[in-house]
Design an enzyme around this catalytic site. Structure first.
Site, mmCIF file in Angstrom:
data_model
loop_
_atom_site.group_PDB
_atom_site.id
_atom_site.type_symbol
_atom_site.label_atom_id
_atom_site.label_comp_id
_atom_site.label_asym_id
_atom_site.label_seq_id
_atom_site.Cartn_x
_atom_site.Cartn_y
_atom_site.Cartn_z
ATOM 1 N N GLU A 174 0.801 -1.233 0.000
ATOM 2 C CA GLU A 174 0.000 0.000 0.000
ATOM 3 C C GLU A 174 0.832 1.280 0.000
ATOM 4 O O GLU A 174 0.741 2.081 0.938
ATOM 5 C CB GLU A 174 -0.951 0.013 1.199
ATOM 6 C CG GLU A 174 -1.910 -1.162 1.222
ATOM 7 C CD GLU A 174 -3.033 -0.992 2.251
ATOM 8 O OE1 GLU A 174 -2.996 -0.018 3.019
ATOM 9 O OE2 GLU A 174 -3.936 -1.831 2.271
ATOM 10 N N GLU A 382 -5.439 -8.452 0.860
ATOM 11 C CA GLU A 382 -6.027 -8.077 2.149
ATOM 12 C C GLU A 382 -7.493 -7.764 1.951
ATOM 13 O O GLU A 382 -7.869 -7.074 0.996
ATOM 14 C CB GLU A 382 -5.382 -6.810 2.743
ATOM 15 C CG GLU A 382 -4.063 -7.034 3.417
ATOM 16 C CD GLU A 382 -3.509 -5.785 4.088
ATOM 17 O OE1 GLU A 382 -4.302 -4.984 4.635
ATOM 18 O OE2 GLU A 382 -2.287 -5.616 4.063
HETATM 19 C C1 BG6 Z 1 -4.097 -2.060 5.488
HETATM 20 C C2 BG6 Z 1 -2.730 -2.436 5.980
HETATM 21 O O1 BG6 Z 1 -4.097 -0.698 5.223
HETATM 22 O O2 BG6 Z 1 -5.178 -2.245 6.300
HETATM 23 C C3 BG6 Z 1 -2.704 -3.240 7.262
HETATM 24 O O3 BG6 Z 1 -1.962 -3.058 4.994
HETATM 25 C C4 BG6 Z 1 -3.758 -2.675 8.190
HETATM 26 O O4 BG6 Z 1 -1.424 -3.186 7.802
HETATM 27 C C5 BG6 Z 1 -5.115 -2.904 7.543
HETATM 28 O O5 BG6 Z 1 -3.705 -3.156 9.482
HETATM 29 C C6 BG6 Z 1 -6.250 -2.370 8.369
HETATM 30 O O6 BG6 Z 1 -6.028 -1.032 8.674
HETATM 31 P P1 BG6 Z 1 -6.087 -0.510 10.162
HETATM 32 O O7 BG6 Z 1 -5.554 0.865 10.119
HETATM 33 O O8 BG6 Z 1 -7.500 -0.601 10.547
HETATM 34 O O9 BG6 Z 1 -5.205 -1.447 10.949
#
Ligand code: BG6
Length: 474
Positions: A174, A382
């Site tokens: 990202e 993800e």
């Molecule tokens: C993504 C990242 O942006 O989303 C992760 O690659 C992150 O590392 C996940 O944990 C969820 O975002 P957040 O800020 O809710 O942890």
């Protein structure tokens, strides 16, 4: 016209489809000062600005995965995973960010890769998941050409060590989200807010991605598949007004297209370049970097998807905040003066942190990539939902989220996208950056007092789906 499957249908996934989940080094490893590991920008940020992180959490211990990795690998296999995505902590390998190397760092990942493969789990390795070594961050970080040169050196060292066994690589996780928050919203390190610099740094990171891609291709002995994990969000106009539609195009240009199209084609989109020039926001890169990018289009794309954006053109001021408490009264703000402002739907389902839940957005993105580069392999690297869950929570909300998003992936496959896997975020509850430890995403519940792992109901549901390579009908 083909009928789209409903929740009543069985959805069979292609043979060999990868089923897994993901973590990132800072979020799970802990052991922040062990075996020669150097500090990263996130260690320094949490130490110097504790008030910016929910409950002043730090990644110092995280999930102690550095010590509990064998138990974690056993759980990953028990959950029916055929893939596991994790990142390499740069400052474990090069404590200051540059050579010399700390041999105990790579030895850890070597053991992890062997253990995964021994259990039939395919490793998907991310080289950079935001943990820039402090030694480089203090000397200009991603603003500096030295950081991208060192990233290529780091990529080569990792590839020489793991490249005989690892096939799936992502260079950066990202770059869009980390640059936006590091250089525009000032919510992540290095806490800057400068739109022109944000675009320059994002552009620099794509040059670093290209250099690392070449390093991986040269050093890995098992033909590496090199990709990038892009955070993508459809940008939909909040209303049908011409102002909102124009703002949605502007947001899509910088939040999605600038990085996505440079990854897919090895060049930045010309029409977006022109718009940036007109606003005096144009980034520059040396010719050598542009040439490196031109010969480094990705072999596959990692799609990280959480929510779609609703975009308004009514943006009278710049205002930024990431809601990090999990209280529904707290609002997030992403508004860039004169450009665009993200607004929330009053009626759409959302998480306690205000992230809209919209599975159709995932189908839209996968099909969009397929349209841009037909036949390109994609993996959902993800996708997941944060909940306030406790051990023994019934976990139905997570099962419903996964079921609906897997059906969205299946819809994209039916529409022709070559999706090779689905990696849920996250393997275990972890350090959720400025959200600390309250924002729980895991298949494994992690007790913050004992660090004991407990399987959530969704992990059993996912195991059944993975083993069947299919979603059941109702
Ligand atoms: C993504 C990242 O942006 O989303 C992760 O690659 C992150 O590392 C996940 O944990 C969820 O975002 P957040 O800020 O809710 O942890």
């Amino acid at each position: 016209m083909k009928r789209m499957p409903s929740t009543r249908d069985v959805c069979n996934f292609p043979p060999g489809f990868l089923w897994g989940s993901a973590t990132a080094a800072t979020q799970v490893e802990g052991a922040a000062r062990e075996d020669g590991r150097g500090p990263s920008q996130w260690d320094a940020f949490c130490a110097n600005h504790p008030e910016r992180v929910f409950e002043r959490a730090t990644p110092e211990v995280a999930c102690d995965h550095y010590h509990r990795w064998a138990e974690d690998v056993a759980l990953i296999a028990a959950m029916g995973h055929t893939a596991y995505r994790f990142s390499i902590c740069w400052s474990r390998v090069f404590p200051s960010g540059s050579p010399p190397e700390e041999p105990r760092g790579l030895a850890f990942y070597d053991r992890l890769v062997d253990a995964l493969l021994a259990r039939g789990v395919e490793p998907i390795v991310t080289l950079y998941h935001w943990d820039l070594p402090l030694g480089l961050a203090e000397k200009g970080g991603w603003e500096s050409a030295r950081t991208r040169a060192m990233f290529a050196v780091f990529a080569a060292v990792v590839a020489r060590r793991l490249g005989d066994r690892v096939r799936w690589w992502t260079t950066l996780n990202e770059p869009g989200w980390s640059t936006m928050n590091g250089y525009l919203t000032a919510q992540h390190p290095p806490l800057k807010s400068d739109p022109k610099l944000a675009l320059q740094v994002a552009t620099n990171m794509m040059a670093a991605h290209a250099m690392a891609t070449h390093a991986l291709r040269a050093a890995a002995t098992q033909a590496p598949r090199v990709g990038i994990a892009a955070n993508l969000s459809p940008c939909r106009p909040a209303t049908d007004s011409p102002e909102d539609r124009a703002a949605a195009v502007r947001a899509d240009n910088v939040l999605n297209r600038w990085l996505l199209e440079s990854a897919l084609f090895g060049r930045f989109p010309v029409d977006v370049s022109r718009c940036l020039e007109a606003s005096n926001l144009s980034p520059t890169l040396p010719d050598a970097d542009l040439a490196a990018l031109a010969t480094a289009p990705v072999d596959w794309l990692g799609v990280n998807y959480y929510y779609p954006n609703r975009v308004s053109g009514d943006a009278p001021e710049s205002k930024f905040h990431i809601a990090n408490t999990g209280s529904r009264d707290e609002e997030s703000h992403l508004s860039v003066k004169g450009q665009f402002r993200m607004v929330k739907s009053k009626s759409a389902a959302a998480t306690d942190w205000g992230w809209e839940i919209d599975p159709a957005g995932l189908t839209e993105l996968l099909v969009r990539v397929q349209t841009l580069r037909p036949g390109l392999p994609q993996i959902v690297t993800e996708n997941g939902v944060a909940l306030l869950d406790e051990p023994g929570s019934e976990d139905g909300a997570r099962v419903r989220f996964l079921d609906s998003h897997l059906r969205a992936v299946h819809n994209a496959i039916r529409a022709g996208a070559d999706v090779r896997g689905y990696i849920m975020w996250a393997t275990m509850d972890n350090f959720s950056w400025v959200n600390g430890y309250r924002k729980r995403y895991g298949f494994l519940h992690v007790d913050r007092a004992t660090l004991a792992r407990t399987r959530k109901a969704s992990s059993h549901w996912f195991e059944r789906v993975a083993r069947a390579n299919a979603l059941e009908g109702e």
